[in-house]
Design an enzyme around this catalytic site. Structure first.
Site, PDB file in Angstrom:
ATOM      1  N   GLY A 177       0.796  -1.213   0.000  1.00 54.21           N
ATOM      2  CA  GLY A 177       0.000   0.000   0.000  1.00 54.21           C
ATOM      3  C   GLY A 177       0.832   1.268   0.000  1.00 54.21           C
ATOM      4  N   GLU A 178       2.118   1.165   0.363  1.00 50.37           N
ATOM      5  CA  GLU A 178       2.971   2.339   0.435  1.00 50.37           C
ATOM      6  C   GLU A 178       3.443   2.714  -0.971  1.00 50.37           C
ATOM      7  OE1 GLU A 178       7.090   3.714   2.668  1.00 50.37           O
ATOM      8  OE2 GLU A 178       5.993   1.958   3.359  1.00 50.37           O
ATOM      9  N   ALA A 179       3.305   4.018  -1.331  1.00 49.89           N
ATOM     10  CA  ALA A 179       3.623   4.470  -2.692  1.00 49.89           C
ATOM     11  C   ALA A 179       5.080   4.249  -3.027  1.00 49.89           C
ATOM     12  CB  ALA A 179       3.247   5.949  -2.837  1.00 49.89           C
ATOM     13  N   ILE A 182       5.662   0.646  -3.998  1.00 53.10           N
ATOM     14  CA  ILE A 182       5.133   0.367  -5.343  1.00 53.10           C
ATOM     15  C   ILE A 182       6.064   0.954  -6.393  1.00 53.10           C
ATOM     16  CG2 ILE A 182       3.188   0.804  -6.887  1.00 53.10           C
ATOM     17  CD1 ILE A 182       1.379   0.883  -4.448  1.00 53.10           C
TER      18      ILE A 182
END
Length: 1252
Positions: A177-179, A182
Site C-alpha cells: 500500500g505504500e507508494a 510500489i
C-alpha cells in the site's frame, strides 16, 4: 459394524505391539514363560532409551548391512518429517515478521543466503502470505532490494503483451500500500519488460508510466466504490506524450483499455484466510489430512447413505481412488521408530473410540474389547516412551475404575481395575510417570476395601483438627465409634464417601454433600462387595514384584509412590498412611539391589522422609520417623566396608529433620532412635557415625534442656563403652566425635555437661597421641594374618605400626578440630569453663607437641592460638575514643571483660610464649608471627593491654633470647622499632583544634540575652562534642606516652639481659628506635602553643609541663648508654667510626636541646596578642624542667669526656660553642655547673694548653 470396527482397532494395536515386541525382543506378556525369561534375562534395561536413539540390536555380523539399511530408511523418513516441520515453522514466522522469517530459514538451511535463492523461495513456496511478500519486496534495505531485483529478473516477459506481463508479474504477490514501495517494484518491472522486449517502447520510462496507468485503470474499472468510471478516451488522454514526448498508438492504448476493462488483473486466489484457518500440525504437513477426510464422514455427503454397507462401499472407493492418485512413496516397516509416527496420527481417535463405548455401553464384549485396546495402546506408547500419549490412555483408564466415586461403581469398573493391575504387572518397566495414576488407583481401592470391612480409618489415629470447633465435631462424631462394631453399622461411615470428589480431587477424603439415603447406602454395600472380586493379594503383588522392575523403573515407581503418599497425608481431616507403609515395604524389598541403584532410590526416599518428618501433623511425623527407624535398623544389618559413605547418606534424614523440626517430640524421638541403633547395631555402624554425631551436635544446641541432657547421656555412653568402634574403619569419624563434644562444651544448661565434655576431649587427645585410631581393625587384621596396605611397617618419621602415628602431617586433620574447639572456649563467659579449656589446650600442646610437624604448628598458631586474642587486638578502636578497659567488643556483653582481660588473656599470652619457647627448635620459623602478636598488643591504645604485651615480650626474650641467632635478634629489633614508632603520642588534634575554652567564653559573652534558647542548645551541644573529642585524643596521647615508657623500660631490661649476644647492628637498630622516641618527645616538649592549650584544659587532663619530659630524658639516657656500651664491648661487626659518629652527634643534640630550652624561658614564645594572657612561667616551672634535664646533661658531659683524646680533640671545635653557651645560660641546679667545671679542668684545659 461398530463392533467389527472396534475389533479392527484392537487388532491393529495388537499387531503393532507384537511387531514391536519382536523387534525389541520383549517377552510375550501372555507367555507362561514370561516371568522366568524376565528373571533370567539381564535387566529389561533401557529398551526405551534404545528406542529413542533409534538403535536396534543386531543379531550378528551377517545382519549388519540389513540393519544399517533399515536404519537409513527410518532416518530418511525422520529427516523428511523434520525438514517439513522446520520449513513450516519458518513460513509461519515469515507470515508474522518477514525479515525474521527469512533469517530463520537461512539459518536452518532451508533457503540459501543469496538473493536469487531467496527470490526463488518467495516465488515458488506455498502458504506464504502474498501481502507480506509484496511488503518484503518493497523494502529499501540492501538485502530486500537485491531480492526484489532477483525476483523480477526471474520472469521472462519476451513476446508478452504489456497487460499480460503485468498479470504474470502480480500473480505471486500483492502490491504493498505504500507508494514508495510500489514505485521501486514497478520501476524494476518496467526495466525488466523493456529488456525482454527492447522494441516495445522507446525507453523504460514509458513502460514505468504506462504500468502505473494500467494499475490505476484496473482499480478504477473493477472497484465498486468508484462511481464515475474512466472511459477509453480518458485513458488515452491520460497517456499522451509518455513515449519520450510522443504518443503511443491510439489503437494500442484502446486495445489495452478494453482488455483491462473486461478482465481484471488479480493475483491467484488469496490464501491468507485459508492460512489463518488451518492449524500448523504434523498431520497437515505430512499430507495426512486427506486420509482423515476419507475416514471422517461429512454430513452433506452422507445424507444419501442410509446403511452401513453404503458407507463401507463409499470408504473403499475413496481409499482406492486415493491410492491411484497418490504419488507418495511407501516404505516397508523396518524400525520401531516408525510406530511413533503412526501413533501420533491415530492416538486421539483411538482414545475416543475406546473411551466412548466404555463409558456408555454395558455390553461385556464391547467392554472387553475397549479394555484390551487400552492395554495394547498403553503397552505400545509406554515402550515407545511417548509420555503424553501414554499418560492420556492411563489417565482415561484410571478414571473408568470409578474408584474416586464408589457410588457409581459397576461391573465394568471392576474390569477396569483388573486391567490396571494387569498393566502394572506387564508394563511396569515402561510406565515411568504414569505409575502415579496406577498407584493412586491402588490407594483408593485399599481405602474402599477397608471401609467395606468396617476397619477404622487412619484418621482415627492421625487426624489433625485445625481449631477447637473441629475438635468438638470430632469428639461428637457418631461414625467413628460404630466402626468397631460388626454388622450394618459399619456402613454408616463408609456411606459418607458416596458423593465425594472427582478423579483429580484429593481422593475420597472430602466432605459429602447432603444426607445419605438408605437407597444410596444399599447401593454402596453392593458396590463395595463387588470390589471383593479384586483380591488384596493382587494389589499387594504390585509392591512385592517391585523388586523385579529394572533400575530405571524402580526409581520412577518410588517417585510416584512418594507423590501418592504425600497426597494421602496432605488431608487435614482424613490423613492416610497406606502408601507410607508401602514405602517402607518396597524399600525393604529392594534393599538388596546394587549400590548404585539403591543410592538413587534412597535419594528419593530421603527427601520424602525429611518432608514428612517436618510435617505439621505431629502424629504423622512420628509415624514417619519410626518408619525410618525400622528401615535404618534393617539397613544396619548389612555390613559396610571401609571408606564407604552410604550409611551416612542413609541416616541423613535424621540429621535434617533434627535441624528443621520445631516439634520437641520429634527431636527427642530422633535421639532415642539413634540411641537404639547404637545399642543394637554398634558392630555394624561405620560411616553412620558421622550422621549420629551430627544429630547429637544439633541436640547440644537445642533450646530444651531435656534434649541436651538426653543426647549427652547417650554421647557419654558411646565415648565410655564404644570408642574403639568409632574409628574402627573410618578414622575421619574421630573428627566428627570431637566436633560433637565441642558442641556440648558450649551447653548453657548444665555446667557439668561442659566440664565432662572437656574431660572427654582430653581422653580423645590422649587416644590421638597414642595412635589408637583404627586400632581394633588393625588387631583384627593381625589376627587374620593380614596387614593393611594403608599401614606401612615403618613411616618416614620412623614410627612403627604399633598404633602410633605414621606421618605427623597426616594427623593435622585430626588434631585441628580438637584444638580449635578448645580455643573457642576461651571466650566462654563461665570462668571455670574458660580455665579448664585453656589448661587442656596448652596441656595437650605441651604433652603432644613433639608429635607435630612445622606445618601443623603453623596451622595451630594461625588458627588455634592467635584467634584467642583477635577480639582484643582488633576490638579496641583507637579512633573511637575507647580508653582504659572499655570497648573491647560488643558481642561479649555477657563476659566480665576485666576478668577476661586480666586473667584469661594474660594467662593465655604467657602460655603461648612458653609453648613457643618449649618447642623453639621446631617452631623457630614462626618467630616473626609471634612477635607480630605481641607487638599488636603493645600498639593498642590501651595501657593494660600494652602492659600485658610488654610483659609477654620480656618473658619471651628472657626465656628464648639465648637461643636466637643474629637474624632472629634483628627481627626482634625491627619489631621493637615498629612498636616504638606506632605508639608515638599524637597531640596534633589539640594544636589544630580551636581554643575550646576561649571560644565558649566568647560565644557566651556575645550572645547575651538576645540569643534564643534553641540556638544556645545547638551551639553548646556542638562545642561539647568537640571538647569531648579533644579530651579523648588527649587521653589516648597520655596512654601512648605511658606505653612508650613501658616499652623503653622493657627494651632496657632485654638489652641488659642479652647485651653480650647482641651484635653492633642489632644494638644500633635499638638505638635508632629509641632515638626516634626521644626526638619526638623533645619536639612535643618545646611546642609552646601546645603547652599553652594544655594549660588551658587545666587539671582535667592532669599532664605535667612539659608533657613528655620523663620520656625524653629516659630515652636519651638509654641512647647514651647503648652507644657507650658499644664502644666498651666492641661486639661482632663493630665499626668504631660509625658508633663514635653517632655518639658525637647525640651529645651535640642533647646539649643543643638543653641550651634552647634554657634560653626559651627568658623570652615569651607566644604571639603579641596572646602575650598578655598566656606567658610560660620562667621562674618556678622552667627551673623544675631544667633541674629534671640536669642528670642527662651531666651524663652527656661525662660521655664527651670519655671520648679518646684524639676524638675529643677532633670534635672540640664543635663542642666548645655549646660549652660556652652552657656557662652563660640559666640552670635548674648546680649539677650541670659542677660537671662542666670538671670537664673544663680535666679535658678542655689540657687540650688548650697543648695548643698554646
Amino acid at each position: 459394524m461398530k463392533l467389527e470396527a472396534m475389533r479392527c482397532l484392537v487388532a491393529i494395536l495388537r499387531s503393532m505391539g507384537d511387531w514391536m515386541n519382536k523387534q525389541l525382543r520383549i517377552p510375550d506378556p501372555y507367555s507362561t514363560k514370561r516371568f522366568e525369561d524376565v528373571e533370567n534375562s539381564p535387566e529389561p534395561g533401557n529398551v526405551s532409551m534404545a528406542i529413542v536413539n533409534g538403535d536396534e540390536p543386531a543379531e550378528g555380523s551377517d545382519s549388519h548391512s540389513e540393519a544399517s539399511n533399515e536404519a537409513s530408511d527410518v532416518l530418511t523418513i525422520e529427516q523428511r518429517r523434520a525438514y517439513k516441520l522446520e520449513l513450516q515453522e519458518g513460513i509461519s514466522l515469515f507470515n508474522r515478521k518477514p525479515k525474521k522469517g527469512i533469517e530463520f530459514l537461512i539459518k536452518a538451511n532451508k533457503v540459501g543466503d543469496s538473493p536469487e535463492e531467496i527470490a526463488a523461495f518467495l516465488k515458488n513456496a506455498s502458504d506464504l502470505n502474498k501481502t507480506l511478500i509484496g511488503d518484503y519486496l518493497g523494502e529499501r534495505e540492501d538485502l530486500s532490494l537485491k531480492v526484489m531485483h532477483a525476483y523480477v529478473d526471474s520472469f521472462d516477459f519476451q513476446g508478452m503483451e504489456f497487460d499480460e506481463a503485468i498479470r504474470a508479474f502480480l500473480q505471486g504477490f500483492r502490491l504493498p500500500g505504500e507508494a514508495q514501495k510500489i514505485d521501486r517494484i514497478m520501476e524494476k518491472f518496467a526495466e525488466r519488460y523493456c529488456k525482454c522486449n527492447p522494441k516495445a517502447f522507446t525507453s523504460a520510462d514509458t513502460a514505468y508510466v504506462l504500468a502505473y496507468s494500467v494499475i490505476m485503470l484496473n482499480t478504477d474499472s473493477h472497484n465498486p466504490m468508484v462511481k464515475n468510471k474512466m472511459s477509453a478516451d480518458d485513458f488515452i488522454r491520460n497517456n499522451r506524450g509518455i513515449d519520450d514526448g510522443k504518443d503511443l498508438p491510439e489503437e494500442y492504448l484502446r486495445s489495452l483499455f478494453e482488455r483491462i476493462s473486461r478482465n481484471e488483473i488479480k493475483m491467484k486466489e488469496d490464501d491468507l484466510s485459508l492460512h489463518q484457518k488451518q492449524s500448523v500440525n504434523s498431520n497437515r504437513i505430512l499430507g495426512l489430512d486427506n486420509i482423515l477426510n476419507i475416514v471422517i464422514r461429512k454430513r452433506d455427503e452422507d445424507q444419501h447413505m442410509e446403511t452401513s454397507d453404503d458407507l463401507i462401499r463409499h470408504m473403499q472407493e475413496q481409499f482406492k481412488e486415493k491410492a491411484r492418485k497418490s504419488k507418495s512413496v511407501y516404505y516397508a516397516a523396518t524400525d520401531v521408530v516408525i510406530l511413533r509416527f503412526m501413533i501420533e496420527v491415530c492416538w486421539a481417535p483411538m482414545l475416543a473410540a475406546f473411551s466412548v463405548p466404555l463409558d456408555q455401553s454395558d455390553d461385556e464384549v464391547v467392554i472387553a474389547l475397549c479394555l484390551e485396546g487400552f492395554r495394547y495402546a498403553i503397552h505400545v506408547t509406554a515402550v515407545m516412551s511417548m509420555k503424553t500419549h501414554r499418560d492420556a490412555f492411563v489417565t482415561s483408564l484410571a478414571k473408568f475404575t470409578s474408584l474416586h466415586s464408589p457410588a457409581d461403581i459397576k461391573q465394568k469398573n471392576i474390569y477396569a481395575i483388573k486391567a490396571i493391575v494387569t498393566i502394572a504387572d506387564e508394563d511396569g518397566n515402561y510406565l515411568r510417570e504414569a505409575w502415579e495414576h496406577i498407584l493412586t488407583c491402588v490407594s483408593r481401592f485399599e481405602h474402599l476395601h477397608l471401609l467395606g470391612e468396617g476397619a477404622p480409618p487412619d484418621a482415627t489415629f492421625f487426624a489433625f483438627p485445625q481449631d477447637e470447633s473441629e475438635k468438638s465435631k470430632q469428639a461428637k462424631s457418631t461414625n467413628l465409634p460404630v466402626l468397631n462394631k460388626k454388622g450394618p453399622g459399619k456402613i454408616q461411615y463408609a456411606a459418607a464417601s458416596v458423593m465425594r470428589g472427582s478423579y483429580d480431587g484429593a481422593g475420597i477424603g472430602g466432605n459429602s454433600a447432603g444426607a445419605v439415603t438408605s437407597e444410596q447406602v444399599d447401593n454402596l454395600v453392593s458396590n463395595l462387595n463387588m470390589l471383593e472380586q479384586v483380591g488384596s493379594s493382587e494389589m499387594n503383588r504390585i509392591f512385592t514384584r517391585s523388586q523385579k522392575l529394572n533400575s530405571e523403573a524402580i526409581i520412577d515407581f518410588v517417585k510416584a509412590l512418594c507423590k501418592v503418599s504425600m497426597e494421602e497425608l496432605r488431608s487435614t481431616s482424613d490423613p492416610r498412611v497406606f502408601s507410607l507403609t508401602k514405602i517402607v515395604e518396597i524399600a525393604h524389598y529392594n534393599m538388596n539391589r546394587i549400590r548404585l541403584v539403591w543410592s538413587s532410590i534412597w535419594h528419593v526416599l530421603s527427601n520424602f522422609f525429611v518432608t514428612i518428618g517436618c510435617y505439621e501433623n505431629l502424629s504423622i511425623a512420628i509415624f514417619a520417623m519410626d518408619s525410618l527407624r525400622q528401615l535404618s535398623m534393617k539397613f544396619l544389618e548389612r555390613e559396610e566396608l571401609a571408606n564407604y559413605n552410604f550409611q551416612n547418606e542413609f541416616m541423613k534424614p535424621f540429621v535434617i529433620v533434627m535441624r528443621k523440626s520445631s516439634a520437641v517430640e520429634i527431636r527427642e524421638l530422633i535421639i532415642r532412635c539413634v540411641s537404639q541403633m547404637v545399642l543394637s547395631r554398634v558392630n555394624n555402624v561405620k560411616s553412620g557415625w558421622k550422621s549420629m554425631f551430627m544429630v547429637f551436635a544439633t541436640a547440644a544446641y537445642d533450646n530444651h534442656k531435656n534434649i541436651v541432657l538426653l543426647a549427652f547421656e547417650i554421647m557419654e555412653k558411646i565415648i565410655r563403652d564404644y570408642f574403639p568402634y568409632i574409628t574402627e574403619t573410618e578414622t575421619t569419624t574421630f573428627t566428627d566425635c570431637v566436633n560433637c563434644l565441642v558442641a556440648f562444651t558450649n551447653s548453657r544448661y548444665n555446667k557439668d555437661i561442659s566440664l565432662n565434655a572437656i574431660a572427654f576431649l582430653r581422653f580423645c587427645a590422649a587416644k590421638l597421641a597414642e595412635g589408637d585410631l583404627g586400632s581394633s581393625s588393625k588387631k583384627k587384621e593381625k589376627e587374620n594374618g593380614k596387614v593393611s596396605p594403608s599401614s606401612p611397617h615403618k613411616g618416614k618419621d620412623g614410627r612403627q605400626e604399633n598404633g602410633e602415628l605414621i606421618d605427623k602431617d597426616d594427623h593435622l586433620y585430626f588434631w585441628f578440630p580438637l584444638l580449635a574447639g578448645l580455643s573457642e572456649l576461651s571466650f566462654d563467659p563461665r570462668p571455670e569453663i574458660r580455665k579448664n579449656a585453656l589448661e587442656l589446650l596448652f596441656e595437650t600442646l605441651r604433652n603432644h607437641g613433639h608429635l607435630f610437624s612445622l606445618p601443623l604448628w603453623e596451622r595451630v598458631f594461625e588458627s588455634v592460638l592467635f584467634p584467642i586474642f583477635d577480639y582484643v587486638r582488633h576490638g579496641i578502636d583507637p579512633a573511637g575514643g575507647d580508653s582504659n578497659e572499655e570497648g573491647i567488643v560488643n558481642d561479649m556483653d555477657e563476659l566480665d571483660q576485666d576478668a577476661w582481660l586480666y586473667e584469661t588473656c594474660t594467662l593465655a599470652l604467657q602460655l603461648v610464649v612458653d609453648l613457643f619457647v618449649n618447642f623453639y627448635n621446631t617452631v623457630h620459623p614462626l618467630l616473626r608471627k609471634v612477635l607480630s602478636l605481641l607487638i599488636s598488643f603493645i600498639k593498642r591504645p590501651h595501657q593494660s593491654l600494652a602492659g600485658i604485651g610488654t610483659a609477654a615480650f620480656v618473658r619471651l626474650m628472657s626465656n628464648a633470647g639465648d637461643l636466637f641467632s643474629e637474624e632472629k635478634w634483628l627481627e626482634v629489633g625491627y619489631s621493637l622499632k615498629e612498636a616504638a614508632n606506632a605508639t608515638l603520642p599524637d597531640f596534633s588534634c589539640v594544636v589544630s583544634g580551636d581554643n575550646m575554652a576561649g571560644t565558649n567564653e566568647h560565644a557566651l559573652n556575645s550572645q547575651g540575652n538576645e540569643a534564643s534558647a534553641g540556638s544556645d542548645t545547638s551551639q553548646g551541644g556542638s562545642e561539647s562534642l568537640r571538647t569531648q573529642h579533644i579530651y579523648a585524643s588527649l587521653s589516648e596521647a597520655k596512654c601512648r606516652a605511658a606505653v612508650q615508657l613501658l616499652l623503653i623500660q622493657a627494651m632496657m631490661e632485654i638489652y641488659n639481659m642479652h647485651r653480650t649476644h647482641l651484635s653492633a647492628k642489632n644494638t644500633l637498630v635499638l638505638y635508632e628506635a629509641i632515638h626516634d622516641v626521644a626526638s619526638h618527645a623533645y619536639r612535643i616538649n618545646i611546642d609552646s602553643p601546645l603547652q599553652s592549650k594544655l594549660q588551658e584544659f587545666g587539671p582535667m587532663i592532669q599532664t605535667q609541663d612539659p608533657p613528655l619530659l620523663r620520656l625524653e630524658n629516659e630515652a636519651y639516657q638509654f641512647c647514651l648508654t647503648l652507644l657507650q656500651n658499644l664502644i666498651l664491648d666492641r661486639p661482632p661487626r663493630y665499626e668504631e667510626v660509625e658508633v663514635e659518629s653517632h655518639l658525637v652527634d647525640l651529645c651535640q643534640e642533647v646539649l643543643l636541646f638543653y641550651i634552647e630550652t634554657a634560653r626559651s624561658g627568658q623570652t615569651s614564645e607566644t604571639s603579641p596578642e596572646e602575650q598578655s594572657q598566656w606567658l610560660i612561667p620562667s621562674v618556678s616551672g622552667k627551673r623544675r624542667e631544667l633541674a629534671s634535664r640536669a642528670p642527662l646533661i651531666v651524663a652527656t658531659l661525662q660521655a664527651i669526656c670519655s671520648l679518646g683524646d684524639t676524638l675529643f680533640e677532633k670534635n672540640l671545635v664543635q663542642f666548645f660553642p655549646l660549652l660556652a653557651s652552657l656557662i652563660s645560660c640559666e640552670h635548674g641546679s648546680n649539677e650541670v655547673q659542677v660537671a662542666l667545671s670538671d670537664m673544663l679542668s680535666s679535658s678542655v684545659g689540657p687540650v688548650l694548653l697543648r695548643s698554646c
